[in-house]
Write an enzyme that holds these catalytic residues in place. Structure first.
Site, PDB file in Angstrom:
ATOM      1  N   ASP A   1     -12.611  -9.377  -1.659  1.00 32.44           N
ATOM      2  CA  ASP A   1     -13.799  -8.767  -1.040  1.00 32.44           C
ATOM      3  C   ASP A   1     -15.038  -8.700  -1.938  1.00 32.44           C
ATOM      4  O   ASP A   1     -16.142  -8.548  -1.431  1.00 32.44           O
ATOM      5  CB  ASP A   1     -13.460  -7.361  -0.544  1.00 32.44           C
ATOM      6  CG  ASP A   1     -12.614  -7.385   0.711  1.00 32.44           C
ATOM      7  OD1 ASP A   1     -12.480  -8.475   1.296  1.00 32.44           O
ATOM      8  OD2 ASP A   1     -12.098  -6.335   1.104  1.00 32.44           O
TER       9      ASP A   1
ATOM     10  N   ARG B   1       0.886  -1.169   0.000  1.00 33.32           N
ATOM     11  CA  ARG B   1       0.000   0.000   0.000  1.00 33.32           C
ATOM     12  C   ARG B   1       0.922   1.216   0.000  1.00 33.32           C
ATOM     13  O   ARG B   1       1.962   1.208   0.662  1.00 33.32           O
ATOM     14  CB  ARG B   1      -0.900  -0.016   1.233  1.00 33.32           C
ATOM     15  CG  ARG B   1      -1.754  -1.307   1.303  1.00 33.32           C
ATOM     16  CD  ARG B   1      -2.838  -1.211   2.345  1.00 33.32           C
ATOM     17  NE  ARG B   1      -3.432  -2.498   2.645  1.00 33.32           N
ATOM     18  CZ  ARG B   1      -4.421  -3.061   1.954  1.00 33.32           C
ATOM     19  NH1 ARG B   1      -4.924  -2.446   0.910  1.00 33.32           N
ATOM     20  NH2 ARG B   1      -4.910  -4.229   2.311  1.00 33.32           N
TER      21      ARG B   1
HETATM   22  O1  F6P Z   1      -8.077  -7.838   0.630  1.00 38.99           O
HETATM   23  C1  F6P Z   1      -9.151  -7.231   1.279  1.00 38.99           C
HETATM   24  C2  F6P Z   1      -9.003  -7.408   2.749  1.00 38.99           C
HETATM   25  O2  F6P Z   1      -8.808  -8.749   2.907  1.00 38.99           O
HETATM   26  C3  F6P Z   1     -10.112  -6.950   3.658  1.00 38.99           C
HETATM   27  O3  F6P Z   1     -11.195  -7.817   3.760  1.00 38.99           O
HETATM   28  C4  F6P Z   1      -9.381  -6.762   4.950  1.00 38.99           C
HETATM   29  O4  F6P Z   1     -10.035  -5.934   5.819  1.00 38.99           O
HETATM   30  C5  F6P Z   1      -8.104  -6.175   4.480  1.00 38.99           C
HETATM   31  O5  F6P Z   1      -7.869  -6.718   3.202  1.00 38.99           O
HETATM   32  C6  F6P Z   1      -6.946  -6.381   5.363  1.00 38.99           C
HETATM   33  O6  F6P Z   1      -5.752  -6.174   4.667  1.00 38.99           O
HETATM   34  P1  F6P Z   1      -4.356  -5.791   5.319  1.00 38.99           P
HETATM   35  O7  F6P Z   1      -4.418  -6.191   6.749  1.00 38.99           O
HETATM   36  O8  F6P Z   1      -3.379  -6.583   4.522  1.00 38.99           O
HETATM   37  O9  F6P Z   1      -4.191  -4.330   5.147  1.00 38.99           O
END
Ligand code: F6P
Length: 319
Positions: free
Chosen positions: A127, A71
């Site tokens: 999702d 991210r």
């Molecule tokens: O990929 C989507 C998802 O799985 C959501 O359902 C969840 O809340 C989120 O990603 C968590 O992602 P991370 O903890 O990797 O930021």
């Protein structure tokens, strides 16, 4: 023509099958393909390498993403996006294919608007929270993983005579909960999109116990405001039935993609290669019915997701 490809945000099973399809689709049309590692973060850091046919060998069945993912806060800024653009230009890259969820596609839209580069978005997220497409790459695998887990939990819940609240992923979208709940024969399903009636859930559990049912399964999406632990404690207090919690968590994000996800990823990836070759306007690729579609990126991101709240009624009707 040189094309960049990346995966961004949360990984999803089937991303590799999609990368393979985009890369091989573009190569077969005479284009050069560059892998951008760790999503937009890698675009800013210039972590970019040319890919060939062998780079994507033996990955159709693998979970995760060979391009890795991340991210990126910097990509949310104009400055960060210009830096990323300069890096693409230095490699001669003229079009970009991005695989990811809502955040990834929104980032691609901003990038395209700011720099004029064509961006083609492929929906890779477990999702299933994008409104313009019936389903996303990775959703089917995640649901099947959750259903398998529900089956295992059901065995022990039955043997022990317990209620179990199972939390599945989905911060804003309850689709994994709806599909896993219906397929797993749950007593009830709680999702962020719909208000729940906690007394009704208690009554369902009590009615089950009264007719000799050995277990109760409640599926709850992580985005529901009430914590899973608090729900379990309340149920135990009101029903007198021992109640456990299970958080499925990241297990739902990994694993070998189902045949359905591999097929979807391959079809969508090939569509992306076609759009790149045609020099089409920036678009999001999706599926409607059995047809692979391309929707203008801006328009796609404005389409509201419909929730299958009727699945909850079906679940209740089948008790
Ligand atoms: O990929 C989507 C998802 O799985 C959501 O359902 C969840 O809340 C989120 O990603 C968590 O992602 P991370 O903890 O990797 O930021």
């Amino acid at each position: 023509m040189k094309v960049g490809i990346l995966t961004s945000g949360g990984d999803a099973p089937g991303m590799n099958a999609c990368i393979r399809a985009v890369v091989r689709g573009c190569l077969s049309k005479g284009m050069d393909v560059f892998g951008i590692y760790q999503g937009y973060h890698g675009m800013i850091k210039d972590d970019i390498q040319q890919l060939n046919i062998a780079s994507v060998a033996d990955i159709i069945h693998r979970g995760g993403t060979i391009l890795r993912t991340a991210r990126s806060d910097s990509f949310r800024t104009e400055e960060g996006r210009w830096k990323a653009y300069e890096n693409l230009k230095s490699h001669g890259i003229e079009a970009l294919v991005v695989i990811g969820g809502d955040g990834t596609l929104s980032g691609g839209r901003e990038f395209s608007k700011q720099t004029g580069m064509k961006v083609y978005g492929l929906p890779g997220t477990i999702d299933n929270d994008l409104g313009y497409t019936d389903t996303t790459i990775g959703f089917d695998t995640a649901v099947n993983t959750a259903v398998a887990a529900v089956g295992n939990i059901r065995d022990t819940s039955s043997s022990m005579g317990r209620t179990t609240v199972i939390e599945v992923m989905g911060r804003h979208c309850g689709d994994i909960a709806l599909y896993a709940g219906l397929a797993g024969g749950a007593e009830d399903i709680l999702i962020p999109e719909q208000a729940y009636d906690i007394d009704k859930i208690c009554d369902e559990v009590k009615a089950g116990v009264a007719r000799g049912k050995l277990h109760s399964i409640i599926i709850k999406a992580e985005g529901v405001a009430l914590s899973t632990q608090a729900l379990a404690e309340f149920l135990e207090l009101k029903t007198g039935c021992e109640t456990k919690t299970v958080l499925l968590g990241y297990i739902q994000r990994g694993g070998s993609p189902t045949a359905r996800d591999r097929v979807l990823a391959s079809r969508m990836g090939i569509k992306a290669a076609e759009l790149v070759e045609q020099g089409a306007e920036s678009a999001a690729i999706g599926i409607h019915g059995d047809e692979i579609i391309a929707v203008p990126l801006e328009e796609a991101l404005q389409m509201k997701k419909k929730s299958h709240t009727d699945f909850i009624e079906i679940c209740n009707a089948l008790l």
